[in-house]
Design a protein around this motif. Structure first.
Motif, PDB file in Angstrom:
ATOM      1  N   CYS A 157     -14.847 -33.195  13.990  1.00  0.00           N
ATOM      2  CA  CYS A 157     -14.461 -31.849  14.384  1.00  0.00           C
ATOM      3  C   CYS A 157     -15.362 -30.853  13.666  1.00  0.00           C
ATOM      4  CB  CYS A 157     -13.000 -31.592  14.025  1.00  0.00           C
ATOM      5  SG  CYS A 157     -12.462 -29.965  14.578  1.00  0.00           S
ATOM      6  N   LYS A 159     -14.653 -27.476  13.835  1.00  0.00           N
ATOM      7  CA  LYS A 159     -13.941 -26.201  13.854  1.00  0.00           C
ATOM      8  C   LYS A 159     -13.659 -25.671  12.439  1.00  0.00           C
ATOM      9  CE  LYS A 159     -13.064 -25.183  18.269  1.00  0.00           C
ATOM     10  NZ  LYS A 159     -14.317 -25.752  18.790  1.00  0.00           N
ATOM     11  N   TYR A 160     -13.537 -26.528  11.500  1.00  0.00           N
ATOM     12  CA  TYR A 160     -13.310 -26.117  10.101  1.00  0.00           C
ATOM     13  C   TYR A 160     -12.158 -25.124   9.944  1.00  0.00           C
ATOM     14  CZ  TYR A 160     -17.617 -28.547   8.954  1.00  0.00           C
ATOM     15  OH  TYR A 160     -18.572 -29.517   8.785  1.00  0.00           O
ATOM     16  N   CYS A 161     -10.997 -25.450  10.483  1.00  0.00           N
ATOM     17  CA  CYS A 161      -9.804 -24.649  10.192  1.00  0.00           C
ATOM     18  C   CYS A 161      -9.638 -24.661   8.668  1.00  0.00           C
ATOM     19  CB  CYS A 161      -8.576 -25.259  10.856  1.00  0.00           C
ATOM     20  SG  CYS A 161      -8.747 -25.320  12.645  1.00  0.00           S
ATOM     21  N   PHE A 163      -7.383 -25.046   6.607  1.00  0.00           N
ATOM     22  CA  PHE A 163      -6.430 -25.939   5.936  1.00  0.00           C
ATOM     23  C   PHE A 163      -6.762 -27.416   6.107  1.00  0.00           C
ATOM     24  CE2 PHE A 163      -5.051 -24.707  10.197  1.00  0.00           C
ATOM     25  CZ  PHE A 163      -4.994 -25.939  10.817  1.00  0.00           C
ATOM     26  N   PRO A 167     -12.884 -32.245   9.312  1.00  0.00           N
ATOM     27  CA  PRO A 167     -14.341 -32.125   9.397  1.00  0.00           C
ATOM     28  C   PRO A 167     -15.061 -32.800   8.220  1.00  0.00           C
ATOM     29  CG  PRO A 167     -13.303 -30.043   9.915  1.00  0.00           C
ATOM     30  CD  PRO A 167     -12.224 -30.937   9.372  1.00  0.00           C
ATOM     31  N   GLN A 201     -10.431 -35.690  17.963  1.00  0.00           N
ATOM     32  CA  GLN A 201      -9.758 -34.695  17.117  1.00  0.00           C
ATOM     33  C   GLN A 201      -9.809 -33.332  17.771  1.00  0.00           C
ATOM     34  OE1 GLN A 201      -7.963 -35.268  14.680  1.00  0.00           O
ATOM     35  NE2 GLN A 201      -8.542 -37.349  14.140  1.00  0.00           N
ATOM     36  N   HIS A 248      -8.085 -28.181  21.537  1.00  0.00           N
ATOM     37  CA  HIS A 248      -8.094 -26.907  20.813  1.00  0.00           C
ATOM     38  C   HIS A 248      -8.038 -25.772  21.837  1.00  0.00           C
ATOM     39  CE1 HIS A 248      -9.282 -23.594  18.274  1.00  0.00           C
ATOM     40  NE2 HIS A 248      -9.154 -24.374  17.224  1.00  0.00           N
ATOM     41  N   ARG A 287      -8.444 -19.982  13.076  1.00  0.00           N
ATOM     42  CA  ARG A 287      -8.240 -20.671  14.346  1.00  0.00           C
ATOM     43  C   ARG A 287      -9.076 -20.060  15.479  1.00  0.00           C
ATOM     44  NH1 ARG A 287      -6.426 -25.592  14.901  1.00  0.00           N
ATOM     45  NH2 ARG A 287      -5.412 -25.095  16.868  1.00  0.00           N
TER      46      ARG A 287
END
Ligand code: SAM
Ligand code: F3S
Length: 462
Positions: A157, A159-161, A163, A167, A201, A248, A287
């Motif tokens: 992934c 996106k590196y949210c 929390f 990733p 993911q 997502h 997000r």
């Protein structure tokens, strides 16, 4: 040397898939048979999850038991794979020196070689690198074990949210080539699979390379997205149903929305994690969308596929979540009317940006919020189930009912188990079932004669 392998899996469906493929691999490389009884095994593997602290701690309590077994049976080989292995690497052996093999989600195809090395040299083997998509090229053809199957289409992934550890443990997004995915779908359909779930993911970020010949024609557009993949998979003989998870919201493109209009095999149910209904919290989570833009996407999806049911993931108690933030989440739940959820308390993960945020909300408050959220979603789910009573649902027959082996068990498009009386030979067929009763965890129904013009795979005959 033949023998048995036991694999304990924690975490997501990607891990379930990876465990199944590891078993296929060890069956073809070493003739190892997968057993459900760890006491019978010569090789014990644990496929781990590090998304929340609790899942991570379970790994070490399981290993504690296996350490005692190994003290009595020194030939026992113990391996740890998955996200905890990826995160800890060599450090895992400092905490559990009796572990022989440490492999990551991207190196599971190397487990047979690592097993040979451990047995030959009596030395541990650790490999948690990210060798791109090599893993899929090294796996044997999948063996179907029922009428439904997972097909992993992308890894990692990007996106590196704020929390999330994924990733860091699974690496950046990387998609399997289109041809390889379709070949796997065809192989599974030939073994009797009728429903596939595409896994990743961040599955709707799929951008698979096309075969070089197709790429010559397509030019710069030489990648295939999830919408196109779904359309091709739906055309594979025998495949009557397609699901995908986990998606997502940002990657819900107009093309994907259109797939809900154009591809009847794509189910009318979507798992679309929202995490929170508060714009402030969503921004802190990184997000990339607001509650309003999420609701707007849901409206577009439901315009394309009326009645689409939605489930979601929620994180409760993100650092600084106020009562007002939480009310926003509850309001969003009522607006969208989610009918299932995976909802958890926020768990700070080492190395993620959110772990550095001050967290002042008392634990008891967080727990009370989570209980309220879960109770509301249970109510909504019960309302959806009750609303299904009196309708006729298309059900894929999976096998005998768990509670009453004389009855059949199947699943509706919106993922509800239905038990009904019928002929056991209809396993693997799509049938029409009139829903007669909604129970807390399942539905009861009665078989309706298959209407003329509908093939046993559920598609309209042309
Ligand atoms: N791709 C998905 C998405 O769009 O959000 C998520 C995949 S993630 C591995 C699965 C779920 O685990 C997330 O949706 C989130 O709810 C939960 N999760 C991840 N990190 C977490 C944390 N630190 N604490 C609590 N839950 C977490
Ligand atoms: Fe995790 Fe966010 Fe990706 S929750 S898996 S970083 S979309």
């Amino acid at each position: 040397m033949k023998g048995k392998v036991y694999i304990k899996t924690f975490g997501c469906q990607m891990n379930e898939y990876d465990s199944a493929r590891t078993a296929d691999l060890l069956a073809s490389s070493h003739g190892l048979e997968r057993t459900a009884t760890p006491e019978d095994a010569d090789v014990l593997l644990i496929n781990t999850c590090s998304v929340r602290e609790k899942a991570q701690e379970k790994v070490f309590s399981q290993l504690g038991i296996w350490r005692e077994w190994k003290a009595r049976r020194p030939d026992l080989v113990i391996g740890v794979g998955g996200c905890v292995a990826s995160q800890e690497g060599e450090a895992l052996r400092a905490r559990a020196p009796f572990v022989d093999i440490v492999y990551g989600p991207q190196t599971l195809h190397r487990v047979p070689g690592m097993l040979d090395a451990v047995r030959a040299r009596r030395r541990p083997a650790v490999d948690v690198s990210f060798p791109e998509i090599e893993k899929f090229d090294r796996l044997p053809e999948p063996r179907a074990s029922g009428v439904t199957a997972f097909v992993s289409i992308m890894e990692g992934c990007s996106k590196y949210c704020s929390f999330c550890v994924v990733p860091y443990t699974r690496g950046e997004e990387i998609s399997r080539p289109f041809d390889d995915v379709i070949a796997e779908v065809v192989a599974l359909a030939e073994q009797g699979v009728r429903e596939i779930t595409f896994l990743g993911q961040n599955v709707n970020a799929y951008r698979g390379a096309l075969h070089p010949a197709a790429a010559d024609v397509a030019g710069d557009d030489a990648v295939c997205d999830l919408a196109e993949l779904v359309a091709y998979a739906a055309a594979v003989d025998g495949i009557g149903r397609i699901r995908y998870t986990t998606s997502h919201p940002l990657e819900v493109t107009e093309r994907l929305v259109d797939a809900y209009r154009a591809v009847p095999e794509l189910v009318g149910h979507l798992h679309l994690p929202v995490q929170s209904g508060s714009d402030r919290v969503l921004a802190a989570m990184k997000r990339g969308y607001t509650a309003a833009s999420y609701v707007e996407k849901v409206a577009r999806l439901r315009a394309a596929r009326p009645g689409l049911s939605l489930s979601s993931d929620f994180i409760v108690g993100f650092p600084g979540e106020t009562e007002a933030d939480f009310e926003d989440t509850m309001n969003l739940i009522d607006e969208v009317r989610f009918d299932a959820s995976f909802s958890f308390l926020y768990s700070p993960r080492p190395g993620t940006p959110a772990a550095a945020l001050a967290d002042v909300v008392p634990d008891a408050v967080k727990r009370a919020r989570l209980a309220r959220l879960q109770a509301r979603i249970t109510e909504l789910a019960a309302e959806v189930s009750a609303g299904m009573v009196g309708t006729v649902q298309r059900v894929l027959v999976e096998g005998p009912s768990k509670k009453d082996p004389a009855a059949l068990r199947g699943r509706t498009e919106n993922n509800r188990v239905v038990n009904f009386d019928g002929d056991p030979s209809s396993r693997g067929r799509f049938v029409e079932v009139a829903i007669t009763e909604a129970l807390p965890n399942s539905l009861r129904g009665e078989l309706v004669a298959t209407p003329p013009g509908v093939a046993s795979d559920g598609r309209a005959r042309t």
